[in-house]
Design a protein around this motif. Sequence first.
Motif, PDB file in Angstrom:
ATOM      1  N   VAL A 242       1.261  -0.705  -0.003  1.00  8.54           N
ATOM      2  CA  VAL A 242      -0.070  -0.018  -0.125  1.00  8.54           C
ATOM      3  C   VAL A 242       0.869   1.372  -0.083  1.00  8.54           C
ATOM      4  CG1 VAL A 242      -1.659   1.462   1.234  1.00  8.54           C
ATOM      5  CG2 VAL A 242      -1.822  -1.157   0.977  1.00  8.54           C
ATOM      6  N   SER A 243       2.413   1.056   0.683  1.00  8.79           N
ATOM      7  CA  SER A 243       2.144   2.463   1.141  1.00  8.79           C
ATOM      8  C   SER A 243       4.065   3.297  -0.331  1.00  8.79           C
ATOM      9  CB  SER A 243       4.063   2.290   2.306  1.00  8.79           C
ATOM     10  OG  SER A 243       4.532   1.326   1.703  1.00  8.79           O
ATOM     11  N   SER A 244       3.576   1.653  -1.446  1.00  7.69           N
ATOM     12  CA  SER A 244       4.559   1.763  -2.521  1.00  7.69           C
ATOM     13  C   SER A 244       3.299   2.181  -3.230  1.00  7.69           C
ATOM     14  CB  SER A 244       5.604   0.474  -2.408  1.00  7.69           C
ATOM     15  OG  SER A 244       4.240  -0.532  -3.754  1.00  7.69           O
ATOM     16  N   THR A 245       2.948   2.462  -3.478  1.00  5.88           N
ATOM     17  CA  THR A 245       1.483   3.225  -4.399  1.00  5.88           C
ATOM     18  C   THR A 245       1.499   4.712  -4.703  1.00  5.88           C
ATOM     19  OG1 THR A 245      -0.191   3.358  -2.900  1.00  5.88           O
ATOM     20  CG2 THR A 245      -0.295   1.450  -4.396  1.00  5.88           C
ATOM     21  N   PRO A 246       1.920   4.705  -5.872  1.00  9.48           N
ATOM     22  CA  PRO A 246       2.238   6.751  -6.333  1.00  9.48           C
ATOM     23  C   PRO A 246       1.050   7.783  -5.371  1.00  9.48           C
ATOM     24  CG  PRO A 246       1.501   5.895  -8.272  1.00  9.48           C
ATOM     25  CD  PRO A 246       1.173   4.188  -7.056  1.00  9.48           C
ATOM     26  N   GLY A 247       0.315   7.180  -4.714  1.00  9.91           N
ATOM     27  CA  GLY A 247      -0.871   8.347  -3.861  1.00  9.91           C
ATOM     28  C   GLY A 247      -0.555   9.817  -3.976  1.00  9.91           C
ATOM     29  N   ALA A 248       1.005  10.199  -3.795  1.00 12.93           N
ATOM     30  CA  ALA A 248       1.188  11.404  -4.458  1.00 12.93           C
ATOM     31  C   ALA A 248       0.766  12.284  -5.994  1.00 12.93           C
ATOM     32  CB  ALA A 248       2.920  11.603  -4.234  1.00 12.93           C
ATOM     33  N   ASP A 249       0.289  12.341  -6.308  1.00 14.87           N
ATOM     34  CA  ASP A 249      -0.347  12.559  -7.287  1.00 14.87           C
ATOM     35  C   ASP A 249      -1.290  12.683  -7.722  1.00 14.87           C
ATOM     36  OD1 ASP A 249       1.729  11.813  -9.257  1.00 14.87           O
ATOM     37  OD2 ASP A 249       1.451   9.737  -9.479  1.00 14.87           O
ATOM     38  N   TYR A 250      -2.479  12.128  -6.064  1.00 13.55           N
ATOM     39  CA  TYR A 250      -3.622  12.605  -5.601  1.00 13.55           C
ATOM     40  C   TYR A 250      -3.425  13.916  -4.918  1.00 13.55           C
ATOM     41  CZ  TYR A 250      -4.386   8.769  -9.075  1.00 13.55           C
ATOM     42  OH  TYR A 250      -4.593   8.173 -10.437  1.00 13.55           O
ATOM     43  N   SER A 251      -4.884  14.525  -5.066  1.00 11.64           N
ATOM     44  CA  SER A 251      -4.790  15.954  -3.864  1.00 11.64           C
ATOM     45  C   SER A 251      -5.047  14.581  -2.547  1.00 11.64           C
ATOM     46  CB  SER A 251      -5.762  16.592  -4.329  1.00 11.64           C
ATOM     47  OG  SER A 251      -6.955  15.817  -4.823  1.00 11.64           O
ATOM     48  N   GLU A 252      -5.644  15.653  -1.564  1.00 13.71           N
ATOM     49  CA  GLU A 252      -5.766  14.754   0.023  1.00 13.71           C
ATOM     50  C   GLU A 252      -7.493  14.847  -0.560  1.00 13.71           C
ATOM     51  OE1 GLU A 252      -6.238  16.495   4.283  1.00 13.71           O
ATOM     52  OE2 GLU A 252      -5.109  17.683   2.279  1.00 13.71           O
ATOM     53  N   ARG A 253      -8.147  15.727  -0.880  1.00 12.52           N
ATOM     54  CA  ARG A 253      -9.565  15.675  -0.827  1.00 12.52           C
ATOM     55  C   ARG A 253      -9.950  14.086  -1.962  1.00 12.52           C
ATOM     56  NH1 ARG A 253     -12.843  15.287  -4.908  1.00 12.52           N
ATOM     57  NH2 ARG A 253     -15.371  16.013  -4.408  1.00 12.52           N
ATOM     58  N   GLU A 254      -8.941  13.691  -3.035  1.00 14.99           N
ATOM     59  CA  GLU A 254      -9.284  12.917  -3.902  1.00 14.99           C
ATOM     60  C   GLU A 254      -8.765  11.346  -3.509  1.00 14.99           C
ATOM     61  OE1 GLU A 254      -8.392  14.447  -8.634  1.00 14.99           O
ATOM     62  OE2 GLU A 254      -6.923  14.163  -7.230  1.00 14.99           O
ATOM     63  N   LEU A 255      -7.535  11.580  -2.411  1.00 14.24           N
ATOM     64  CA  LEU A 255      -7.077  10.385  -1.719  1.00 14.24           C
ATOM     65  C   LEU A 255      -8.589  10.772  -0.912  1.00 14.24           C
ATOM     66  CD1 LEU A 255      -3.845  10.913  -1.171  1.00 14.24           C
ATOM     67  CD2 LEU A 255      -4.374   9.256  -2.024  1.00 14.24           C
ATOM     68  N   ARG A 256      -9.171  10.902  -0.042  1.00  9.93           N
ATOM     69  CA  ARG A 256     -10.354  10.854   1.023  1.00  9.93           C
ATOM     70  C   ARG A 256     -11.367  10.625   0.638  1.00  9.93           C
ATOM     71  NH1 ARG A 256     -10.333  16.185   2.463  1.00  9.93           N
ATOM     72  NH2 ARG A 256     -11.493  16.908   1.108  1.00  9.93           N
ATOM     73  N   CYS A 257     -11.400  10.287  -0.909  1.00  7.40           N
ATOM     74  CA  CYS A 257     -12.745  10.459  -1.350  1.00  7.40           C
ATOM     75  C   CYS A 257     -12.049   8.780  -2.035  1.00  7.40           C
ATOM     76  CB  CYS A 257     -13.733  10.888  -3.076  1.00  7.40           C
ATOM     77  SG  CYS A 257     -13.408  12.697  -2.568  1.00  7.40           S
ATOM     78  N   LEU A 258     -11.171   8.209  -1.947  1.00  6.14           N
ATOM     79  CA  LEU A 258     -10.836   7.149  -2.352  1.00  6.14           C
ATOM     80  C   LEU A 258     -10.669   5.882  -1.806  1.00  6.14           C
ATOM     81  CD1 LEU A 258      -7.623   7.296  -4.811  1.00  6.14           C
ATOM     82  CD2 LEU A 258      -9.884   6.975  -6.058  1.00  6.14           C
ATOM     83  N   HIS A 259     -10.456   6.696  -0.546  1.00  5.45           N
ATOM     84  CA  HIS A 259     -10.555   5.592   1.068  1.00  5.45           C
ATOM     85  C   HIS A 259     -12.110   5.117   1.061  1.00  5.45           C
ATOM     86  CE1 HIS A 259      -6.173   4.983   1.760  1.00  5.45           C
ATOM     87  NE2 HIS A 259      -6.102   6.295   1.598  1.00  5.45           N
ATOM     88  N   GLN A 260     -12.857   6.363   1.222  1.00  8.57           N
ATOM     89  CA  GLN A 260     -14.114   6.382   1.016  1.00  8.57           C
ATOM     90  C   GLN A 260     -15.613   4.727   0.079  1.00  8.57           C
ATOM     91  OE1 GLN A 260     -16.703  10.546   1.012  1.00  8.57           O
ATOM     92  NE2 GLN A 260     -18.571   9.042   1.098  1.00  8.57           N
ATOM     93  N   ALA A 261     -14.277   5.350  -1.076  1.00  8.76           N
ATOM     94  CA  ALA A 261     -15.333   4.332  -2.007  1.00  8.76           C
ATOM     95  C   ALA A 261     -15.108   2.668  -1.761  1.00  8.76           C
ATOM     96  CB  ALA A 261     -14.787   4.494  -3.828  1.00  8.76           C
ATOM     97  N   ARG A 262     -13.087   2.654  -0.950  1.00  2.59           N
ATOM     98  CA  ARG A 262     -12.947   1.424  -0.980  1.00  2.59           C
ATOM     99  C   ARG A 262     -13.947   1.273   0.620  1.00  2.59           C
ATOM    100  NH1 ARG A 262      -7.913   0.477   1.467  1.00  2.59           N
ATOM    101  NH2 ARG A 262      -6.714  -1.611   0.811  1.00  2.59           N
TER     102      ARG A 262
END
Length: 360
Positions: A242-262
Amino acid sequence: MTSTTRRKAEPKTSGAAGTQGLFRAILAGAGHTLADAFANLEQAPQVERVWRHARRDLLGARITLPPEEGDGYWEFTRIRQDLYVVIANFAYTDPRVEIVPGDGMIQFNFKISGDMSLAVSRTEPLRWNQPSLLLWAQPTGVDISEWTAASSREQFIIISMRPEFLAEHLLAPGAEVPEPLRPFVASRGDGIHYHQHPLSAQTLEIAARLIDNPYAGPLALVYTEALALELLCGAVGAFSQVSSTPGADYSERELRCLHQARNLLMRQFAPAPTIAKLARGVGMSKSTLTQGFKAVFGETIFDFSLRCRMQHALTLMRGHDWSVAKVSEAVGYAHSTSFTTAFRRHFGMRPIDVRRAKSR
């Protein structure tokens, strides 16, 4: 939650009067720690038998629930002074509540089935009722309460350790600590940290084997040691991915939305949400959701949803006397034949094989 979370420390509280508690209260009395409970294994009157493996410094014990309280057992294994393993396979007739004192240890909690809640704060309980790995750190001086629902078939494994053991034995020296594990290795006393992660099919299978330990005596202790270490290796490896995925390419809001979808995929099985509905629910475009989900979590929405549904189906068949058709409907399949095909492809066995094994 699928991201690491910290909650402000709550003041110490005393045990609720009249509650019978869970294993800490049974072994050592209300308000005592995990270490207190293990220190009392050989003296507690409720313990029915104790096993030892002197050369490997292993100690094990079991408590079987009396019929008037419920059905099942608690099993405990101390692996030297490094790891404390608690195996739960029980259903209490009435709800149970226990005060859990903070002890500064890290817990890897592998849930197969059941319905427990933890008072993360005074107003926000964390419900732990799906197959998942819950990584937990509770600093000394911070007490919480946890409770299990009446007649809930709890099947889970807790492996507890000091932060130093995690850092020295399970992480590569000098390597960067996986992002989800950093708050736990740092061992800060500034509040409760937790991180919830779905179980892989392999981890679920190992946990089930550990609960269904076929051995007794010293051999059972060696078997528990081996599978507990295998579970920890799988868990730490999953967090590293999980830590090695390129999450830096996404904003804090987008990451929050992705976790919500999960999170939604982990809870909604029938019907399984379509990508369009999921995107509307979290406020993202379909393309951003599908691309971001794969980039951040390392698998497609379809694969993750299927894995969650299959794990939920396995939980239902292990914990309930449901027909294959009923389980099929509960995880979003209109036809049991389609479900059976998907289940066999995922686990390598048919649903009816799970039911037969359960009835043995």
